[in-house]
Design a protein around this motif. Structure first.
Motif, PDB file in Angstrom:
ATOM      1  N   ARG A  67       0.971  -1.022   0.263  1.00  0.00           N
ATOM      2  CA  ARG A  67      -0.120  -0.504  -0.090  1.00  0.00           C
ATOM      3  C   ARG A  67       0.998   1.432  -0.261  1.00  0.00           C
ATOM      4  NH1 ARG A  67      -2.764  -1.576   4.293  1.00  0.00           N
ATOM      5  NH2 ARG A  67      -4.387  -2.280   3.110  1.00  0.00           N
ATOM      6  N   ILE A 122       7.205  -2.234  -7.587  1.00  0.00           N
ATOM      7  CA  ILE A 122       6.792  -0.795  -7.217  1.00  0.00           C
ATOM      8  C   ILE A 122       7.923  -0.119  -6.727  1.00  0.00           C
ATOM      9  CG2 ILE A 122       5.316   1.045  -6.813  1.00  0.00           C
ATOM     10  CD1 ILE A 122       2.900  -1.522  -7.016  1.00  0.00           C
ATOM     11  N   ILE A 155       2.012   1.514  -3.537  1.00  0.00           N
ATOM     12  CA  ILE A 155       1.874   2.842  -4.503  1.00  0.00           C
ATOM     13  C   ILE A 155       1.001   3.905  -4.415  1.00  0.00           C
ATOM     14  CG2 ILE A 155      -1.391   2.235  -5.089  1.00  0.00           C
ATOM     15  CD1 ILE A 155      -1.046  -1.079  -4.094  1.00  0.00           C
ATOM     16  N   SER A 202      -1.106   5.358 -11.728  1.00  0.00           N
ATOM     17  CA  SER A 202      -1.242   4.046 -10.879  1.00  0.00           C
ATOM     18  C   SER A 202      -1.580   2.727 -11.499  1.00  0.00           C
ATOM     19  CB  SER A 202      -3.078   4.487 -10.254  1.00  0.00           C
ATOM     20  OG  SER A 202      -3.508   4.721 -11.313  1.00  0.00           O
ATOM     21  N   PRO A 223      -3.222  -2.810  -8.095  1.00  0.00           N
ATOM     22  CA  PRO A 223      -2.405  -3.942  -7.026  1.00  0.00           C
ATOM     23  C   PRO A 223      -2.639  -4.160  -5.605  1.00  0.00           C
ATOM     24  CG  PRO A 223      -1.774  -1.482  -8.011  1.00  0.00           C
ATOM     25  CD  PRO A 223      -2.610  -1.472  -7.762  1.00  0.00           C
TER      26      PRO A 223
END
Length: 445
Positions: free
Chosen positions: A111, A351, A114, A124, A193
């Motif tokens: 999280r 990411i 992201i 995103s 994600p």
């Protein structure tokens, strides 16, 4: 007399460093209260391996955590209309007793990744996981690859699996008998994600449970038999901004595979860190027997165009004059990974690396369309391409000794837990034969 009717149980589970879902159950009648308050857990559970042991832990018997169920990650897998025939579970976050996130919670780590990507770029991601696995009831003959006859043999299993996935709220996409004897592949449609990582973890459970219905076994092990075809995990990612796909940009030209500037910087960040973070995306002893040249895996940190041996592959959209906009289909496929890892940790570290590439405004990586084993090492170095570590031990050492920039992508406590966990796993396998190592991973995954 009548047998006592069973009372439904809900399992609250969390993803862990062994790539498993672990947790505690509670009566379905307590659902509302448990979703509000959570259920007790301990930090050392993060160090439980897939091989009946606990890796070195700084926590010992001390400390308390809570599994906080996520209402958006509640799943009910049905194999019949009978209530007691359903698997009911919910994935949650690990939090401190005061309600704050635990730094080593893998869902929280994803999280944060992201959020960081969005904060620095407004980007995103849409993500889909592509799983390979071995099914004991499949066709194991040498001619079974992609074969219609091989599909007929697994059709009953495939149909039950597909129905079970859909009952759990996942959207099946494709299924096929893969190249290796007994090997299959299944994909589900893209999503955000967190949801994609949750669904990847759920899919593995559903596939195994579906196999059990036929008294068979499904295993996502990287290698079922020494020196044979292995199972990978491919992570497809497309970049979006304000509801528009931004991976594809035809103005960049074919020499840049029609990728946008932000997609190229993201890719460059992933590839720069890959020799270090591959320890987290392919975290088993067997992983490195699969990540070898000429095995359709990912032996180098390269960006390849339509190259199924690239670590990061450009998957083109529909480029015909008629049909869907190619911007909707173009995506980056990360291939240096397998299902011995937590999908949340894999996706989180990918990411984070890609985001750092955007922050650092990295130049576009060289796009390859050749067998890199035939390229002179000096030329590879000029292309910023190198051979990935060839063992889990080498990968862990590279991760631990990596530049401060790389280490800053991973919280220190989580990094230290991961290193201890995986070095313990190496020790467990150190004196075993290749055949026995394959057997242990096949049983564990």
């Amino acid at each position: 007399s009548h047998p006592l009717a069973g009372e439904p149980i809900v399992m609250a589970v969390v993803p862990d460093l062994a790539g498993q879902l672990r947790g505690k159950g509670f009566p379905l009648s307590d659902r509302e209260g448990r979703f509000r308050s959570g259920i007790g857990w301990c930090p050392t559970c993060h160090q439980i391996t897939s091989f009946d042991s606990i890796a070195p832990t700084p926590f010992g018997s001390l400390g308390d955590l809570l599994i906080k169920p996520d209402p958006d990650a509640e799943f009910r897998v049905c194999f019949s209309e009978a209530e007691d025939d359903a698997d009911h579970f919910v994935i949650g976050d690990l939090i401190e007793p005061d309600g704050s996130p635990w730094d080593s919670c893998l869902r929280n780590y994803l999280r944060r990744a992201i959020e960081r990507l969005y904060d620095v770029s407004g980007i995103s991601l849409s993500v889909a996981f592509e799983h390979e696995f071995h099914y004991s009831g499949a066709d194991h003959s040498p001619s079974s690859a992609y074969n219609l006859g091989a599909y007929r043999k697994v059709k009953p299993f495939a149909q039950v699996m597909t129905a079970a996935l859909r009952s759990a709220g996942l959207t099946p996409d494709t299924f096929m008998p893969e190249y290796g004897p007994g090997q299959c592949e299944v994909t589900i449609t893209p999503s955000g994600p967190i949801r994609a990582a949750d669904e990847a973890a759920v899919l593995r459970q559903v596939v195994r449970a579906s196999a059990e219905r036929f008294n068979e076994v499904a295993s996502f092990t990287p290698l079922r038999t020494p020196n044979k075809v292995g199972n990978g995990l491919h992570i497809h990612m497309s970049l979006w901004e304000e509801g528009r796909p931004v991976t594809f940009d035809p103005s960049s030209g074919e020499d840049k595979a029609n990728l946008s500037g932000v997609a190229l910087s993201f890719a460059a960040g992933v590839l720069r860190e890959l020799p270090s973070i591959v320890a987290m995306t392919a975290p088993s002893v067997l992983s490195y027997d699969r990540l070898m040249p000429h095995k359709w895996s990912a032996p180098f940190n390269n960006l390849g165009y339509r190259d199924r041996e690239a670590a990061l592959r450009v998957c083109p959209g529909n480029q015909r004059n008629e049909g869907p906009d190619p911007a909707l289909g173009t995506n980056l496929e990360f291939r240096a990974s397998d299902s011995t890892a937590s999908p949340h940790l894999q996706l989180g570290v990918i990411i984070q690396a890609g985001t750092q590439g955007i922050i650092d405004k990295l130049p576009p990586p060289c796009i390859t369309q050749q067998d890199l084993t035939t390229v002179d090492p000096n030329e590879l170095a000029q292309m910023r391409i190198e051979r990935l570590p060839t063992s889990l031990e080498a990968a862990l050492n590279r991760l631990e000794s990596s530049e401060e920039r790389t280490r800053n992508l991973i919280p220190e406590e989580l990094l230290n837990l991961f290193l201890a966990h995986k070095r313990h796993e190496i020790d467990l396998m150190a004196k075993l034969s290749p055949e026995l190592i394959c057997e242990k991973y096949a049983a564990a995954y």
